[in-house]
Design a protein around this motif. Structure first.
Motif, PDB file in Angstrom:
ATOM      1  N   PRO A   5       1.041  -1.042   0.034  1.00 54.13           N
ATOM      2  CA  PRO A   5       0.445  -0.243  -0.065  1.00 54.13           C
ATOM      3  C   PRO A   5       0.491   0.859   0.026  1.00 54.13           C
ATOM      4  O   PRO A   5       2.206   0.847   0.890  1.00 54.13           O
ATOM      5  CB  PRO A   5      -0.672  -0.032   0.963  1.00 54.13           C
ATOM      6  CG  PRO A   5      -0.527  -0.733   1.725  1.00 54.13           C
ATOM      7  CD  PRO A   5       0.585  -1.972   0.574  1.00 54.13           C
ATOM      8  N   ILE A   6       0.242   2.631  -0.499  1.00 51.09           N
ATOM      9  CA  ILE A   6       1.102   3.370  -0.421  1.00 51.09           C
ATOM     10  C   ILE A   6       0.768   3.780   0.824  1.00 51.09           C
ATOM     11  O   ILE A   6       1.860   4.613   1.176  1.00 51.09           O
ATOM     12  CB  ILE A   6       0.457   3.943  -1.560  1.00 51.09           C
ATOM     13  CG1 ILE A   6       1.268   5.511  -1.737  1.00 51.09           C
ATOM     14  CG2 ILE A   6      -1.029   4.968  -1.782  1.00 51.09           C
ATOM     15  CD1 ILE A   6       2.530   5.883  -2.520  1.00 51.09           C
ATOM     16  N   LEU A   7      -0.488   4.298   1.766  1.00 51.40           N
ATOM     17  CA  LEU A   7      -0.032   4.585   2.757  1.00 51.40           C
ATOM     18  C   LEU A   7      -1.138   3.532   3.716  1.00 51.40           C
ATOM     19  O   LEU A   7      -1.506   3.035   3.463  1.00 51.40           O
ATOM     20  CB  LEU A   7      -0.789   5.875   2.577  1.00 51.40           C
ATOM     21  CG  LEU A   7      -1.498   6.489   4.119  1.00 51.40           C
ATOM     22  CD1 LEU A   7      -0.416   7.550   4.237  1.00 51.40           C
ATOM     23  CD2 LEU A   7      -2.520   7.244   3.741  1.00 51.40           C
TER      24      LEU A   7
ATOM     25  N   LEU B   3      -4.410   2.789   2.425  1.00 46.37           N
ATOM     26  CA  LEU B   3      -4.675   3.010   0.823  1.00 46.37           C
ATOM     27  C   LEU B   3      -4.203   1.739   0.168  1.00 46.37           C
ATOM     28  O   LEU B   3      -2.222   2.557   0.278  1.00 46.37           O
ATOM     29  CB  LEU B   3      -4.898   4.756   1.135  1.00 46.37           C
ATOM     30  CG  LEU B   3      -5.051   5.357   0.052  1.00 46.37           C
ATOM     31  CD1 LEU B   3      -6.619   5.082  -0.147  1.00 46.37           C
ATOM     32  CD2 LEU B   3      -4.335   6.714   0.235  1.00 46.37           C
ATOM     33  N   GLU B   4      -4.322   1.668  -1.150  1.00 48.56           N
ATOM     34  CA  GLU B   4      -3.305   1.157  -2.000  1.00 48.56           C
ATOM     35  C   GLU B   4      -2.596   2.482  -3.083  1.00 48.56           C
ATOM     36  O   GLU B   4      -3.768   3.710  -3.336  1.00 48.56           O
ATOM     37  CB  GLU B   4      -4.476   0.238  -3.110  1.00 48.56           C
ATOM     38  CG  GLU B   4      -5.097  -0.669  -1.993  1.00 48.56           C
ATOM     39  CD  GLU B   4      -3.544  -2.306  -1.905  1.00 48.56           C
ATOM     40  OE1 GLU B   4      -2.361  -1.776  -2.394  1.00 48.56           O
ATOM     41  OE2 GLU B   4      -3.902  -2.557  -0.676  1.00 48.56           O
ATOM     42  N   ARG B   5      -2.138   2.242  -4.200  1.00 48.80           N
ATOM     43  CA  ARG B   5      -1.344   3.092  -4.839  1.00 48.80           C
ATOM     44  C   ARG B   5      -3.263   3.325  -6.016  1.00 48.80           C
ATOM     45  O   ARG B   5      -2.823   2.089  -6.708  1.00 48.80           O
ATOM     46  CB  ARG B   5      -0.283   2.593  -5.473  1.00 48.80           C
ATOM     47  CG  ARG B   5       1.160   2.041  -4.954  1.00 48.80           C
ATOM     48  CD  ARG B   5       1.849   1.981  -5.057  1.00 48.80           C
ATOM     49  NE  ARG B   5       2.762   0.709  -3.937  1.00 48.80           N
ATOM     50  CZ  ARG B   5       3.455   1.519  -4.322  1.00 48.80           C
ATOM     51  NH1 ARG B   5       3.924   2.884  -4.756  1.00 48.80           N
ATOM     52  NH2 ARG B   5       4.478   1.326  -2.774  1.00 48.80           N
ATOM     53  N   GLY B   6      -2.688   4.972  -6.194  1.00 47.77           N
ATOM     54  CA  GLY B   6      -4.196   4.729  -6.714  1.00 47.77           C
ATOM     55  C   GLY B   6      -5.971   4.280  -6.961  1.00 47.77           C
ATOM     56  O   GLY B   6      -6.326   4.511  -7.161  1.00 47.77           O
ATOM     57  N   GLU B   7      -5.544   4.589  -5.730  1.00 47.17           N
ATOM     58  CA  GLU B   7      -7.016   3.914  -4.851  1.00 47.17           C
ATOM     59  C   GLU B   7      -7.501   5.641  -4.016  1.00 47.17           C
ATOM     60  O   GLU B   7      -6.720   6.692  -4.273  1.00 47.17           O
ATOM     61  CB  GLU B   7      -6.996   2.948  -3.896  1.00 47.17           C
ATOM     62  CG  GLU B   7      -8.488   2.938  -2.831  1.00 47.17           C
ATOM     63  CD  GLU B   7      -8.129   1.807  -1.713  1.00 47.17           C
ATOM     64  OE1 GLU B   7      -6.703   1.241  -1.548  1.00 47.17           O
ATOM     65  OE2 GLU B   7      -8.993   1.955  -0.869  1.00 47.17           O
TER      66      GLU B   7
ATOM     67  N   GLY C 110       6.273   3.271   3.074  1.00 46.33           N
ATOM     68  CA  GLY C 110       6.555   1.731   3.408  1.00 46.33           C
ATOM     69  C   GLY C 110       7.728   3.086   4.646  1.00 46.33           C
ATOM     70  O   GLY C 110       8.113   2.531   5.695  1.00 46.33           O
ATOM     71  N   ARG C 111       8.031   4.849   4.376  1.00 47.77           N
ATOM     72  CA  ARG C 111       8.429   5.200   5.733  1.00 47.77           C
ATOM     73  C   ARG C 111       7.664   5.396   6.348  1.00 47.77           C
ATOM     74  O   ARG C 111       6.446   6.546   6.250  1.00 47.77           O
ATOM     75  CB  ARG C 111       8.934   6.225   4.691  1.00 47.77           C
ATOM     76  CG  ARG C 111      10.310   5.836   4.256  1.00 47.77           C
ATOM     77  CD  ARG C 111      10.795   7.141   3.123  1.00 47.77           C
ATOM     78  NE  ARG C 111      10.285   7.972   2.037  1.00 47.77           N
ATOM     79  CZ  ARG C 111      10.563   8.377   1.416  1.00 47.77           C
ATOM     80  NH1 ARG C 111      11.553   8.958   1.528  1.00 47.77           N
ATOM     81  NH2 ARG C 111       9.590   8.932   0.045  1.00 47.77           N
TER      82      ARG C 111
END
Lengths: 289, 304, 334
Positions: free
Chosen positions: A3-5, A29-33, A71-72
């Motif tokens: 996930p991006i977030l 939250l997934e990428r592009g979601e 990831g950060r």
């Protein structure tokens, strides 16, 4: 893909009122979601948005948890690296286009700030890029708009400019903070469609902060419903709107005006639902909600 | 365990909140009133010293003694303990002259500020509330007044009236009524546009009644603050006129007169200038603090 | 736009005539005979009458005013009674000194005011802010008259580094062509003369500029703090701008308009203050001359001076309006 977030057990507190406003909120939250962050005022949805951007009021302190972007952990990131991310990879579409543009600067200057500062574009390069951006958000006469001051534009135009600014640096995450609340109903729909199309074209993930389930139904892939600083229910939009799992969700959906069924009438959220939920939450978190 | 904590926590946090609120309120009260109290105290002390000058003065302020001219204040080489703040070039006691000079300063401050306030407020109210011709006349007058440098105008007026306490007061009133008129006019107009005034008018109260009972009470904070500031200004103007030599006759001690003679003998006796200047400084500051503090204390909504 | 400019000019003209009329009447209805001050004790009544006729003081009030106005419109300001010279040439000689003083003080006030307002905004919510506020309150409460004298004590007596009076050391003779000594000495690169003129101006300039700087700091700092919490500043902060750049680029241009308007009004007060400050420093400007003129009851000179002050005040106000329009895009287009 990861996930991006992800937000993990995020808690926050207002110091002056000695009150917890976020309790162990988790979401992902997934990428592009596009995720709708829904709740009444005071539910904590804006606090989450501000925490993501690192612009919490001085009064509000984060008491626990983590915000992981790609990831950060944003909260643990050195200030310099975080500033690098914010405004470039993570940007904001603000609530009120009336106050979000500097009345004393031309649109071009405000639209190209980030391009020049973060991307090191020259004046002409930034100008060309700004033109392209304005065309992308369907602004006619982009040259004229670039040379204009904010007060010369309509509210909808200003919001388009702000959307263009938010997408200018190809962000991977955009926080939209009730971007249609201050607009006319007729303009609202166009703006929603625009955000959706921009998001799809750029593959950007969006956290859409709103109190309006109708808006959620139009634009969001998933929903996280908040009440009193806690997550009540989360899941794919279609699923949740059709088969709400929590009585509060059910009641909120019923409270929405149905344009397709004008005869259905409006149903305010019944008091019983709220008090039952409060009891439930109090027990779960050991504090009054 | 968790239950226990939760049942105690709200009470303690409640108490903490209450205590914090009390501290906050106390601090606000103190900070607001510190200005009023401090400024007011200085003004009262100054006033008392001026009133009782004949009783407490160490010497006759007019008595010349060329044998002990330009003696420095005590603490400096060659000082005479009989003259606490030293003497001027004619051997007159500086402290005594300061005390007596205060009588002129405070008289001018209170009388001039009061009269200017009265005239300016009435004209401001009339212009702001009745508007039309009255407003046009008052506004035009204010414009013309604003085109004069006030110091020049006061010198001009005193030169015209002849020097003396009455002329100084008259000059200050004639010049500075506009300060009150300008502000009161604007505030009256602002208040008149508010709904409570419309409501009072709608009930059918006469215009004058609405003005006096609805609007004027809201103007008091502003007027009191202006009065205090004006008193400070009046003290300065009196000093300026004395400095130029146009105030009361030269045998009455004034701060401005002392400053003027101190300016002449700067290198022989700096204290003749420094002493009245320091007093002037403190007095003006006190009137400012008092006015500033009053405005906030009296103003329920703390405008500005 | 044009209509409003014309409107303002008409109002300005009316104001000037009003100023002239008031001074004219004031000076003539009250006792105090300028002729009595210039004649020798042994003059005969016939001499006095001749003098009165020469200065036009024998006609009735309305006629005198009319004559004066007519002469004024043809550029004739009359003769100074005490200095026996044309009022206009006296003004032309002394006005530059005052203008240099006033504009230097304005420049100091604006520079200092801007600097401290930005500094105070940077330091907001720190321990430094109340300190800046308190010092500023002090500068605001104390008028130029007191500052001037305090400076006299400080830099004339205790640390005597600055000249106490005059405009230039009489031993310096650069054969000035204009009366703008400061500007001319700089342009002609006469640096010794420039330093001397500047050192003579230092104390009066500080005394005049300090209260105005304090006004600017207070107004501008409040406006800046208000602007700094606006959404557009928040967005700009997200873009990664430094705090200083946020203040200068985002907040300042929106905060400066209202401050500017009030600075203009305050600048007229500053010009008024030159009267007494020039007196304190024996600076040869129109303010000092005005005090002498009043004491000597030099009617033509007083009238000329008051009109000059009135004209300057009105011009300043017009300039301020123009500047305010320049800084506010809404006014510029609307």
């Amino acid at each position: 893909m990861s996930p991006i977030l992800t937000i993990e057990r995020l808690s926050a507190r207002v110091q002056s009122r000695d009150q917890e406003i976020l309790s162990k909120v988790s979401l992902s939250l997934e990428r592009g979601e596009v995720m709708g962050l829904v709740g009444e005022s005071g539910a904590g949805k804006s606090t989450i948005g501000k925490a993501l951007l690192g612009i919490l009021p001085r009064d509000v302190v984060i008491t626990g948890g983590a915000i992981r972007y790609d990831g950060r952990d944003l909260l643990a990131l050195p200030a310099r690296e975080r500033r690098q991310l914010l405004g470039a990879e993570i940007t904001l579409i603000p609530q009120d286009p009336q106050t979000a543009l500097n009345p004393g600067r031309r649109i071009e200057a405000q639209l190209t700030d980030g391009l020049r500062m973060k991307r090191g574009l020259s004046g002409t390069q930034a100008h060309d890029k700004a033109l392209a951006l304005l065309e992308e958000v369907h602004i006619r006469e982009p040259e004229r708009v670039l040379a204009a001051y904010p007060h010369e534009l309509s509210g909808g135009m200003r919001q388009r400019v702000l959307i263009a600014a938010a997408f200018a640096l190809e962000p991977r995450l955009v926080i939209a903070d009730e971007p249609t609340t201050a607009l006319d109903v007729t303009v609202q729909k166009q703006i929603l469609r625009l955000i959706r199309s921009m998001q799809e074209a750029h593959g950007t993930a969006v956290v859409f902060v709103t109190h309006d389930l109708g808006v959620v139904a139009q634009i969001c892939d998933s929903v996280t419903l908040l009440y009193g600083g806690t997550v009540i229910e989360a899941g794919p939009t279609a699923n949740m709107l059709v088969h709400p799992g929590h009585p509060y969700t059910r009641a909120l959906i019923d409270a929405c005006p149905r344009y397709d069924r004008p005869d259905a009438g409006l149903h305010p959220v019944p008091d019983g639902v709220i008090s039952a939920m409060r009891r439930d939450l109090s027990q779960r978190y050991g504090r009054p909600v | 365990m968790a239950e226990q904590v939760s049942s105690v926590a709200p009470i303690s946090s409640d108490r903490a909140r209450k205590v914090r609120r009390l501290i906050g309120r106390g601090r606000r009260f103190l900070s607001l009133d510190a200005k009023v109290a401090f400024g007011g105290l200085i003004i009262l002390i100054g006033l008392a010293l001026a009133i009782f000058a004949p009783l407490i003065s160490p010497a006759d302020p007019l008595e010349q003694d060329l044998m002990s001219a330009t003696l420095p204040p005590i603490g400096f080489a060659g000082a005479d303990p009989a003259h606490l703040l030293g003497t001027d070039d004619l051997g007159r006691d500086v402290l005594a002259r300061l005390l007596y000079g205060g009588r002129v300063a405070f008289t001018v401050a209170f009388v001039a500020a009061g009269l200017a306030g009265l005239i300016g407020t009435v004209l401001g109210l009339v212009a702001g509330w009745y508007g039309r011709l009255a407003d046009t006349i008052v506004s035009r007058l204010i414009d013309i007044w604003m085109a004069f440098p006030p110091v020049l105008l006061s010198i001009l007026l005193v030169a015209v009236f002849g020097s003396g306490l009455h002329s100084v007061i008259a000059a200050i009133v004639i010049i500075d009524w506009t300060r009150f008129a300008r502000v009161v006019r604007a505030e009256t107009m602002a208040q008149a546009a508010l709904d409570y005034v419309t409501a009072a008018r709608a009930i059918g109260f006469p215009r004058l009644h609405v003005l006096l009972n609805e609007i004027v009470p809201n103007l008091w904070p502003v007027i009191v603050a202006l009065l205090s500031l004006e008193a400070g200004i009046a003290v300065i103007v009196e000093a300026i006129l004395s400095f130029v030599g146009l105030s009361v006759s030269s045998d009455t001690p004034t701060w401005g007169g002392m400053i003027a003679s101190g300016r002449q003998i700067l290198h022989q006796g700096w204290w003749v200038l420094a002493a009245p200047l320091a007093v002037l400084f403190v007095t003006v500051l006190a009137f400012n603090l008092f006015g500033e503090g009053m405005r906030r204390t009296l103003d329920p909504v703390m405008r500005r | 736009m044009i209509v409003s400019v014309i409107n303002r000019l008409v109002v300005a003209a009316i104001t000037l005539v009003g100023v002239g009329a008031i001074v004219f009447v004031l000076l003539r209805v009250v006792p105090g005979d300028p002729i009595a001050m210039m004649i020798s004790p042994g003059a005969s009544p016939a001499d006095i009458a001749a003098l009165r006729a020469r200065y036009g003081l024998d006609a009735d009030l309305a006629t005198q005013f009319w004559m004066w106005l007519k002469a004024l419109l043809s550029g004739d300001f009359g003769m100074s009674i005490s200095l026996r010279r044309g009022v206009l040439s006296l003004l032309a000689e002394r006005l530059p000194a005052t203008l240099e003083l006033a504009f230097a003080a304005l420049a100091l006030a604006v520079a200092l005011g801007l600097f401290l307002a930005v500094l105070g905004t940077l330091a907001r919510r720190t321990v430094c802010e109340p300190l800046i506020d308190a010092l500023n309150g002090l500068a605001l409460a104390v008028p130029d008259f007191v500052w001037a004298l305090a400076l006299v004590l400080a830099f004339g007596v205790f640390v005597p580094v600055l000249p106490l009076s005059g405009r230039i050391n009489p031993s310096i003779d650069e054969g000035f062509v204009t009366h703008f000594y400061l500007i001319e000495s700089l342009l002609r690169l006469k640096l010794t003369a420039f330093a001397d003129v500047a050192s003579h101006m230092a104390m009066p300039v500080i005394a005049l500029g300090l209260p105005l700087a304090a006004v600017i700091v207070r107004l501008l700092k409040e406006a800046l703090k208000e602007a700094m919490v606006q959404d557009y500043v928040l967005l700009a902060r997200l873009k990664g701008m430094s705090e200083l750049r946020l203040i200068l680029q985002e907040a300042l241009r929106n905060a400066i308009g209202p401050t500017l308007a009030l600075t203009g009004v305050q600048f007229t007060f500053l010009i008024g203050g030159t009267v007494i400050v020039e007196r304190i420093f024996s600076y040869p400007g129109i303010g000092n001359m005005a005090v002498d003129a009043v004491i000597n009851r030099d009617l033509p000179l007083i009238q000329g001076l008051v009109l000059m002050f009135g004209l300057i005040f009105i011009l300043v106000n017009l300039a301020v309006d123009a500047l305010a329009a320049f800084f506010n895009p809404r006014l510029r287009h609307g």
